[in-house]
Design an enzyme around this catalytic site. Structure first.
Site, mmCIF file in Angstrom:
data_model
loop_
_atom_site.group_PDB
_atom_site.id
_atom_site.type_symbol
_atom_site.label_atom_id
_atom_site.label_comp_id
_atom_site.label_asym_id
_atom_site.label_seq_id
_atom_site.Cartn_x
_atom_site.Cartn_y
_atom_site.Cartn_z
ATOM 1 N N ARG A 168 0.833 -1.221 0.000
ATOM 2 C CA ARG A 168 0.000 0.000 0.000
ATOM 3 C C ARG A 168 0.866 1.270 0.000
ATOM 4 O O ARG A 168 0.562 2.247 0.678
ATOM 5 C CB ARG A 168 -0.932 0.036 1.224
ATOM 6 C CG ARG A 168 -1.976 -1.051 1.260
ATOM 7 C CD ARG A 168 -2.980 -0.914 0.117
ATOM 8 N NE ARG A 168 -4.117 -1.802 0.289
ATOM 9 C CZ ARG A 168 -4.123 -3.094 -0.044
ATOM 10 N NH1 ARG A 168 -3.050 -3.635 -0.614
ATOM 11 N NH2 ARG A 168 -5.185 -3.827 0.171
ATOM 12 N N SER A 239 -10.401 -0.488 3.416
ATOM 13 C CA SER A 239 -9.680 -0.764 4.661
ATOM 14 C C SER A 239 -9.204 0.559 5.242
ATOM 15 O O SER A 239 -8.516 1.311 4.566
ATOM 16 C CB SER A 239 -8.446 -1.632 4.404
ATOM 17 O OG SER A 239 -8.813 -2.870 3.874
ATOM 18 N N GLU A 334 -4.776 3.861 6.547
ATOM 19 C CA GLU A 334 -4.423 3.652 5.138
ATOM 20 C C GLU A 334 -4.781 4.850 4.263
ATOM 21 O O GLU A 334 -3.976 5.256 3.421
ATOM 22 C CB GLU A 334 -5.117 2.386 4.634
ATOM 23 C CG GLU A 334 -4.385 1.722 3.505
ATOM 24 C CD GLU A 334 -5.333 1.129 2.509
ATOM 25 O OE1 GLU A 334 -5.711 1.862 1.580
ATOM 26 O OE2 GLU A 334 -5.689 -0.052 2.663
HETATM 27 N N1 EPU Z 1 -10.999 -10.764 10.306
HETATM 28 C C1 EPU Z 1 -11.697 -10.878 11.474
HETATM 29 N N2 EPU Z 1 -12.642 -9.932 11.762
HETATM 30 C C2 EPU Z 1 -12.899 -8.895 10.912
HETATM 31 C C3 EPU Z 1 -12.163 -8.772 9.717
HETATM 32 C C4 EPU Z 1 -11.210 -9.720 9.433
HETATM 33 O O1 EPU Z 1 -11.499 -11.800 12.239
HETATM 34 O O2 EPU Z 1 -13.762 -8.084 11.238
HETATM 35 C C5 EPU Z 1 -10.024 -11.796 9.954
HETATM 36 C C6 EPU Z 1 -10.567 -12.648 8.805
HETATM 37 O O3 EPU Z 1 -11.325 -13.704 9.271
HETATM 38 C C7 EPU Z 1 -9.328 -13.123 8.121
HETATM 39 C C8 EPU Z 1 -8.350 -11.993 8.363
HETATM 40 O O4 EPU Z 1 -8.857 -11.210 9.431
HETATM 41 O O5 EPU Z 1 -8.845 -14.289 8.710
HETATM 42 C C9 EPU Z 1 -8.107 -11.131 7.135
HETATM 43 O O6 EPU Z 1 -9.331 -10.569 6.667
HETATM 44 P P1 EPU Z 1 -9.649 -10.387 5.124
HETATM 45 O O7 EPU Z 1 -9.315 -11.632 4.396
HETATM 46 O O8 EPU Z 1 -11.029 -9.869 5.010
HETATM 47 O O9 EPU Z 1 -8.605 -9.345 4.592
HETATM 48 P P2 EPU Z 1 -7.979 -8.071 5.283
HETATM 49 O O10 EPU Z 1 -6.601 -8.405 5.747
HETATM 50 O O11 EPU Z 1 -8.933 -7.545 6.254
HETATM 51 C C10 EPU Z 1 -6.809 -7.164 3.093
HETATM 52 C C11 EPU Z 1 -6.766 -5.848 2.358
HETATM 53 C C12 EPU Z 1 -8.039 -5.652 1.562
HETATM 54 C C13 EPU Z 1 -8.176 -6.804 0.579
HETATM 55 C C14 EPU Z 1 -8.181 -8.133 1.359
HETATM 56 C C15 EPU Z 1 -8.191 -9.336 0.458
HETATM 57 C C16 EPU Z 1 -5.374 -4.352 3.654
HETATM 58 C C17 EPU Z 1 -5.323 -3.175 4.581
HETATM 59 N N3 EPU Z 1 -6.590 -4.759 3.291
HETATM 60 O O12 EPU Z 1 -7.882 -7.055 4.032
HETATM 61 O O13 EPU Z 1 -7.907 -4.426 0.834
HETATM 62 O O14 EPU Z 1 -9.348 -6.685 -0.188
HETATM 63 O O15 EPU Z 1 -6.996 -8.228 2.178
HETATM 64 O O16 EPU Z 1 -6.934 -9.497 -0.124
HETATM 65 O O17 EPU Z 1 -4.325 -4.863 3.279
HETATM 66 C C18 EPU Z 1 -8.345 -2.079 0.933
HETATM 67 O O18 EPU Z 1 -7.131 -1.909 0.917
HETATM 68 O O19 EPU Z 1 -9.136 -1.115 0.952
HETATM 69 C C19 EPU Z 1 -8.873 -3.444 0.950
HETATM 70 C C20 EPU Z 1 -10.172 -3.701 1.061
#
Ligand code: EPU
Length: 339
Positions: A168, A239, A334
């Site tokens: 990012r 995010s 972010e």
């Molecule tokens: N999780 C929770 N509770 C929540 C949210 C997430 O327990 O409320 C856990 C999920 O169960 C999972 C882990 O956290 O095990 C990761 O969650 P998720 O797969 O939804 O992805 P993320 O790490 O929250 C990142 C990116 C997203 C991108 C997704 C998919 C960042 C800051 N965010 O989110 O990007 O779509 O991975 O690759 O790196 C963005 O940048 O705006 C964005 C949406």
């Protein structure tokens, strides 16, 4: 022939930022062609003031008043050329919609962007924060970024290495944020489809049927719609926090204390799932005034209506404090705060 620059003053930006914040720009203009940028520079020389470049406004937290000039980049364009037997170069104008570009590339039999479907914003904004999702980052698909260099006053191409992409992050976001105006992005896309399925949720969502580019695209859209609020319905900037990277030592300590901690190995240690950290603090669905933590994805802050930047800052600070107290980890926002 270049269209002359149309300048407006006291221009409302509420419809032009996905958080829906009620900001007003001191001056506002729209850029439809790269050659208008010289005029923009001349105007700024006569009237020195800060410049904010606006794409889809999907990664911004704006104050009520935005001093200086806001220039919305609306440069269109779609040019393909052969790179090799296996790859095609696709140069797309900075003002094109990101999701429409992904969809059109797949329709044209050009593969590599499927996992990045449904990300809000424009093509020109994508390199700024090196957008990424479901195992793919933009940097993996780029062959050049076309920029107007404000220092040299000319158009030129930057190589992916020159863009200094990180998680990012890029040259445009943190190293030389004032110097370049992105006018187009050139992708290197494959004629043969190879699925990128490292993200478990995507593999699960695809099930057992044959994996096609269209199915990956549709599955990514479905997963995103399930977890992330549509900014045309609920104001948000995706995010709100980056997933923090911690040392292997700290990761081990945390894993010992919190068995279900979600983390992925990273070049500098471990990347922790910020959404999980926030969720564990019991903050899902929590709200303060006009801003809330999205109930289906704790990493997203949403405008509950009538939110202003101060409301977002207050809730963000509260979230940071709770996570810091419980896990000793600092969350970094972010989106860009401007000014
Ligand atoms: N999780 C929770 N509770 C929540 C949210 C997430 O327990 O409320 C856990 C999920 O169960 C999972 C882990 O956290 O095990 C990761 O969650 P998720 O797969 O939804 O992805 P993320 O790490 O929250 C990142 C990116 C997203 C991108 C997704 C998919 C960042 C800051 N965010 O989110 O990007 O779509 O991975 O690759 O790196 C963005 O940048 O705006 C964005 C949406």
């Amino acid at each position: 022939m270049t269209d002359s620059l149309q300048l407006r003053s006291e221009y409302p930006l509420q419809e032009l930022n996905t958080f829906g914040l009620p900001a007003v720009a001191e001056y506002y203009t729209e850029i439809h062609a790269a050659d208008q940028l010289e005029q923009l520079e001349q105007w700024l020389k006569r009237h020195p003031m800060p410049l904010l470049l606006l794409g889809g406004g999907s990664n911004l937290v704006l104050a009520d008043r935005v001093p200086g000039l806001v220039a919305r980049i609306l440069i269109r364009g779609w040019h393909r050329s052969d790179l090799s037997a296996s790859h095609v170069r696709l140069r797309v104008g900075a003002g094109e919609n990101w999701h429409a570009t992904v969809e059109k590339s797949i329709e044209q039999g050009l593969y590599g962007l499927e996992n990045l479907a449904l990300i809000p914003g424009t093509v020109g904004a994508a390199p700024v924060q090196n957008i990424g999702a479901y195992g793919v980052e933009l940097k993996d698909r780029i062959s050049a970024v076309e920029v107007f260099d404000r220092q040299e006053q000319c158009l030129r191409d930057l190589s992916p290495e020159a863009c200094r992409f990180g998680y990012r992050d890029s040259l445009f976001k943190s190293i030389e944020p004032e110097r370049y105006i992105i006018t187009a992005v050139e992708f290197s896309l494959a004629r043969q489809f190879t699925a990128e399925l490292s993200y478990a949720g995507l593999r699960e969502g695809l099930g057992h049927d044959p994996v096609t580019p269209k199915r990956v695209f549709d599955t990514v859209c479905r997963i995103r719609r399930e977890k992330l609020p549509d900014p045309t319905e609920i104001g948000n900037a995706g995010s709100f926090f980056k997933n923090p990277v911690v040392s292997a030592d700290l990761y081990q300590q945390l894993k010992h204390r919190f068995e279900s901690l979600v983390a992925y190995p990273d070049t500098d240690g471990y990347k922790l799932a910020a959404g999980w950290l926030i969720d564990q603090c019991g903050l899902k669905g929590f709200s303060l005034e006009h801003v809330g933590v999205y109930p289906r994805q704790a990493l997203v802050l949403v405008n509950l209506g009538a939110a202003r930047r101060e409301d977002i800052e207050r809730l963000a600070r509260h979230v940071q404090q709770m996570v810091q107290e419980r896990f000793g980890v600092r969350l970094e926002p972010e989106p860009r705060f401007y000014p």
